[in-house]
Structures are given as C-alpha cells and as structure tokens.
Design a protein around this motif. Structure first.
Motif, mmCIF file in Angstrom:
data_model
loop_
_atom_site.group_PDB
_atom_site.id
_atom_site.type_symbol
_atom_site.label_atom_id
_atom_site.label_comp_id
_atom_site.label_asym_id
_atom_site.label_seq_id
_atom_site.Cartn_x
_atom_site.Cartn_y
_atom_site.Cartn_z
ATOM 1 N N PHE A 128 27.036 12.169 83.413
ATOM 2 C CA PHE A 128 25.393 11.583 82.815
ATOM 3 C C PHE A 128 26.674 11.439 81.296
ATOM 4 O O PHE A 128 25.534 11.263 80.962
ATOM 5 C CB PHE A 128 24.360 12.451 82.806
ATOM 6 N N TYR A 129 27.758 12.049 80.931
ATOM 7 C CA TYR A 129 27.807 11.532 79.509
ATOM 8 C C TYR A 129 29.854 11.388 79.750
ATOM 9 O O TYR A 129 29.614 12.292 79.488
ATOM 10 C CB TYR A 129 27.669 12.365 78.362
ATOM 11 N N ILE A 130 29.798 10.101 78.416
ATOM 12 C CA ILE A 130 31.466 10.393 78.540
ATOM 13 C C ILE A 130 31.718 10.501 77.393
ATOM 14 O O ILE A 130 31.018 9.926 76.110
ATOM 15 C CB ILE A 130 31.412 9.122 78.976
ATOM 16 N N GLY A 131 32.640 10.908 76.983
ATOM 17 C CA GLY A 131 32.689 11.643 74.981
ATOM 18 C C GLY A 131 34.147 11.825 74.877
ATOM 19 O O GLY A 131 34.958 11.798 75.652
ATOM 20 N N LYS A 132 34.544 11.155 73.714
ATOM 21 C CA LYS A 132 36.247 11.595 73.626
ATOM 22 C C LYS A 132 36.116 12.728 71.839
ATOM 23 O O LYS A 132 34.903 12.711 71.472
ATOM 24 C CB LYS A 132 36.613 10.548 72.487
ATOM 25 N N GLY A 133 37.048 13.673 71.930
ATOM 26 C CA GLY A 133 36.979 14.364 70.835
ATOM 27 C C GLY A 133 38.993 15.052 70.913
ATOM 28 O O GLY A 133 39.254 15.028 71.388
ATOM 29 N N THR A 134 38.228 16.355 70.077
ATOM 30 C CA THR A 134 39.508 16.943 69.908
ATOM 31 C C THR A 134 38.637 18.410 69.570
ATOM 32 O O THR A 134 37.456 18.818 69.670
ATOM 33 C CB THR A 134 39.955 17.105 68.628
ATOM 34 N N GLY A 135 39.837 19.170 70.234
ATOM 35 C CA GLY A 135 38.786 20.766 69.834
ATOM 36 C C GLY A 135 38.168 21.026 71.044
ATOM 37 O O GLY A 135 37.473 20.551 71.514
ATOM 38 N N THR A 136 37.043 22.137 70.219
ATOM 39 C CA THR A 136 35.661 22.147 71.096
ATOM 40 C C THR A 136 34.835 21.390 71.886
ATOM 41 O O THR A 136 33.485 21.495 71.714
ATOM 42 C CB THR A 136 34.739 23.558 70.354
ATOM 43 N N ARG A 137 35.133 20.173 70.484
ATOM 44 C CA ARG A 137 33.660 18.944 70.836
ATOM 45 C C ARG A 137 32.990 18.830 72.361
ATOM 46 O O ARG A 137 31.765 18.405 72.356
ATOM 47 C CB ARG A 137 34.694 17.737 70.669
ATOM 48 N N ALA A 138 33.758 19.175 72.936
ATOM 49 C CA ALA A 138 33.015 18.741 74.874
ATOM 50 C C ALA A 138 32.610 19.624 74.724
ATOM 51 O O ALA A 138 31.297 19.061 75.534
ATOM 52 C CB ALA A 138 34.234 18.859 75.358
ATOM 53 N N HIS A 139 32.447 21.206 74.398
ATOM 54 C CA HIS A 139 30.891 21.877 74.440
ATOM 55 C C HIS A 139 31.087 22.063 73.379
ATOM 56 O O HIS A 139 29.716 22.934 74.050
ATOM 57 C CB HIS A 139 31.897 23.376 74.711
ATOM 58 N N ASP A 140 30.567 21.674 72.458
ATOM 59 C CA ASP A 140 29.701 21.896 71.471
ATOM 60 C C ASP A 140 27.924 21.067 71.850
ATOM 61 O O ASP A 140 27.009 21.704 71.486
ATOM 62 C CB ASP A 140 29.754 20.792 70.335
ATOM 63 N N HIS A 141 28.065 20.264 72.937
ATOM 64 C CA HIS A 141 27.280 19.984 72.840
ATOM 65 C C HIS A 141 25.987 20.573 73.428
ATOM 66 O O HIS A 141 24.870 20.952 73.628
ATOM 67 C CB HIS A 141 27.070 18.552 74.016
ATOM 68 N N LEU A 142 27.123 21.521 74.110
ATOM 69 C CA LEU A 142 26.250 22.893 74.775
ATOM 70 C C LEU A 142 25.296 23.563 74.076
ATOM 71 O O LEU A 142 24.565 23.943 74.151
ATOM 72 C CB LEU A 142 26.943 23.659 76.216
ATOM 73 N N ILE A 143 25.734 24.206 73.200
ATOM 74 C CA ILE A 143 25.893 24.758 71.928
ATOM 75 C C ILE A 143 24.650 24.567 71.071
ATOM 76 O O ILE A 143 23.342 25.502 71.083
ATOM 77 C CB ILE A 143 27.256 25.504 70.929
ATOM 78 N N ARG A 144 24.316 23.357 70.999
ATOM 79 C CA ARG A 144 22.995 23.131 70.349
ATOM 80 C C ARG A 144 23.128 21.822 70.665
ATOM 81 O O ARG A 144 23.120 20.812 70.254
ATOM 82 C CB ARG A 144 23.064 22.671 68.550
ATOM 83 N N PRO A 145 21.922 21.415 72.354
ATOM 84 C CA PRO A 145 21.702 19.963 72.644
ATOM 85 C C PRO A 145 21.110 19.212 71.236
ATOM 86 O O PRO A 145 20.013 19.788 70.934
ATOM 87 C CB PRO A 145 20.996 20.450 73.514
ATOM 88 N N ASP A 146 21.518 18.056 71.308
ATOM 89 C CA ASP A 146 20.628 18.128 70.168
ATOM 90 C C ASP A 146 19.362 16.809 70.750
ATOM 91 O O ASP A 146 19.339 17.077 71.649
ATOM 92 C CB ASP A 146 21.042 15.994 69.717
ATOM 93 N N HIS A 147 18.342 15.954 70.075
ATOM 94 C CA HIS A 147 17.056 15.506 70.306
ATOM 95 C C HIS A 147 17.629 13.879 71.100
ATOM 96 O O HIS A 147 17.174 13.101 70.384
ATOM 97 C CB HIS A 147 16.084 15.528 69.732
ATOM 98 N N THR A 148 18.353 13.321 72.291
ATOM 99 C CA THR A 148 18.727 12.273 72.879
ATOM 100 C C THR A 148 18.461 12.651 74.495
ATOM 101 O O THR A 148 18.186 13.931 74.978
ATOM 102 C CB THR A 148 20.053 12.287 71.794
#
Length: 199
Positions: A30-50
C-alpha cells in the motif's frame, strides 16, 4: 545492527521498500518508498496524518502488523529514485485507481480525461514524483541561503535553464517557485528574492 547494515556500502546506501497489508492474502503493498537506515520502519513508529498513516493505524487496530519488505538494496540515490518512480507508476496510486497510498498526485488530478488524448499508465505518477524532487531541490537551495534566491540563480545553479522558442526563459524554475509559494514554503522578500519560510 542487522545483517542489512553490515552489507551497506558508503556509495550505495539506499534501498527501495514496500509497506504491505498482511490482512490480504497474499499481502499487498500500500506504499512504496526509498530510504537509508531505518527509514522503512520510521513510518510505523510515528504514523503521519496521510492515507499511508491512516492505513498503518487501521492495520494495527485490527491486531495485525504492517509488513516491511525490502525490494532492492545497495542502490545509489538516483537508482533508488528511478526504481521508486517506476514501482509507483506500475502499482498506481489510489488517486488514479491503483493500490498505493503514495500522495504523488495533487488532489483533483487523478481521473481527468481529455478527448483524443491518451495518458500512458503510470505517466502522471512519474511526472509527480519528478515534480516533488524538483520542488524539494529548490526548497533546500532556498533554505541554504537565508538571504533568499532569485529565479535566475535557481535556474542556473540547479541546472533548470529553459528556452522555449527563444523567447520564454526559465519558466520551469518560475513555476517551481510559484508552486512552493502557493504551498506556503517560500515567500518573496522586498528585493525580488525568494526566501524559505520557517515553520
């Protein structure tokens, strides 16, 4: 440090990832992204209002856990950007009838049609991913120069010079500055310079 960290090389630290909904079989992205480090998991720690954050909270409320899938690793940033854009185009955004909650299309753009014109599948997503990157570059340039930047400086120093038919010059950089001004991220100073707004 996990096994991935041990394999990351300084010149290719990027990866492309998918967030998947485990309530569907097979789990669907349901989401595709790019990143480095812990970027992929950061979404789960602080879900935004999107829509992405809303889906994460919905999955967690159902007692499930979002699956994080690393699709391709050991990439340069340009490689990651290109692959991210291709995957977003392939899966499509919800705004254009696809699967992803990525918000690369401005509201109201998805679904518009013009008689006699064909819009290839994925082309709007690619265009909007590219536009987002261009706006980010212009905003970073303005933020790095507190005194502001002129359109000519944006055009020449970021390689955005344009010349359509010999008369209309640097409309691309003007358009980008205009979009950022409309979003409230850049303002104009009295000296005709564009200044990043502090949030």
């Amino acid at each position: 440090m996990d096994d991935r960290d041990a394999q990351v090389t300084p010149d290719k630290p990027y990866y492309v990832y998918a967030l998947k909904d485990p309530r569907q079989h097979p789990a669907r992205p349901f989401y595709i992204g790019k990143g480095t480090g812990t970027r992929a998991h950061d979404h789960l720690i602080r879900p935004d209002h999107t829509p992405k954050g809303d889906r994460i909270r919905e999955i967690e409320r159902a007692g499930a856990q979002v699956l994080v899938s690393y699709l391709v690793e050991h990439l340069t940033e340009p490689e990651a950007l290109r692959l991210e854009a291709e995957l977003i185009a392939a899966f499509g955004t919800q705004a254009s009838g696809g699967l992803l909650t990525n918000t690369v299309l401005p509201s109201g753009l998805g679904g518009k049609e013009r008689p006699g014109l064909t819009v290839p599948a994925g082309a709007p997503e690619k265009a909007q991913v590219g536009l987002t990157l261009l706006k980010d570059a212009v905003l970073e340039f303005a933020q790095a120069n507190p005194g502001g930047v002129k359109n000519a400086e944006v055009a020449s120093l970021l390689g955005l010079r344009s010349d359509y038919g010999g008369g209309s010059k640097d409309y691309l950089s003007y358009s980008l500055l205009g979009l950022l001004m409309r979003e409230g991220k850049i303002g104009r100073s009295g000296k005709g310079r564009h200044v990043a707004q502090v949030k």
